[in-house]
Write a protein that holds these residues in place. Structure first.
Motif, short mmCIF file in Angstrom:
data_model
loop_
_atom_site.label_atom_id
_atom_site.label_comp_id
_atom_site.label_asym_id
_atom_site.label_seq_id
_atom_site.Cartn_x
_atom_site.Cartn_y
_atom_site.Cartn_z
N SER A 256 -28.23 73.04 -32.22
CA SER A 256 -28.34 71.86 -32.97
C SER A 256 -28.52 71.72 -34.59
N ASP B 19 -22.02 68.19 -28.35
CA ASP B 19 -23.07 67.86 -27.45
C ASP B 19 -24.13 68.92 -27.52
N ASN B 20 -25.35 68.59 -28.22
CA ASN B 20 -26.10 69.54 -28.61
C ASN B 20 -27.17 70.06 -27.19
N ALA B 21 -27.19 68.98 -25.97
CA ALA B 21 -27.78 69.44 -24.93
C ALA B 21 -26.90 70.33 -24.25
N LYS B 22 -25.65 70.73 -24.38
CA LYS B 22 -24.71 71.62 -23.70
C LYS B 22 -24.12 72.75 -24.58
N ASN B 23 -24.93 72.70 -25.90
CA ASN B 23 -24.37 73.56 -26.96
C ASN B 23 -22.95 73.77 -27.14
#
Length: 131
Positions: free
Chosen positions: A30, A73-77
């Motif tokens: 992120s 998508d920072n949650a999924k890198n």
């Protein structure tokens, strides 16, 4: 150890679409500006699109504006590149990159994203567009 792994390349006809993905590990995703470069046979590597880590704002090469979309998508890198209305001139190896760390040269050149030298590269994925 940092890894950037691209997927989603392939062969399509002109006018078609593809979605490239770049899964990242070993960095705080992120906080990194991410982007895509491409290199066609016999040509120099060129920047295609980048996306900031802060507000997620994108930027594009003039040759792909209105056809390609970069997202993250920072949650999924993971960073994505949607390629639409593909043209034969888009045929190239597409590489994911992350800005930061020690500069990682390619072909003796240093590249940048968001004004920061690229420190990490993926191995690339082939996109072939036939007319």
């Amino acid at each position: 150890q940092v890894h950037l792994v691209e997927s989603g390349g392939g062969s399509v006809q002109a006018g078609g679409s593809l979605r490239l993905s770049c899964a990242t590990s070993g960095v705080t995703f992120s906080t990194y500006c991410m982007g895509w470069f491409r290199q066609a046979p016999g040509k120099e590597r060129e920047g295609v699109a980048g996306i900031y880590d802060g507000d997620g704002s994108p930027n594009y090469a003039d040759s792909v504006k209105g056809r390609f979309t970069i997202s993250r998508d920072n949650a999924k890198n993971t960073v994505y590149l949607d390629l639409n209305r593909l043209e034969p001139e888009d045929t190239a190896i597409y590489s994911c990159a992350a800005a930061g760390g020690a500069p990682a040269y390619r072909g003796g050149r240093q590249y940048a994203l968001c004004g920061v030298p690229v420190g990490y590269w993926g191995h690339g994925t082939q996109v072939t567009v036939s007319s």
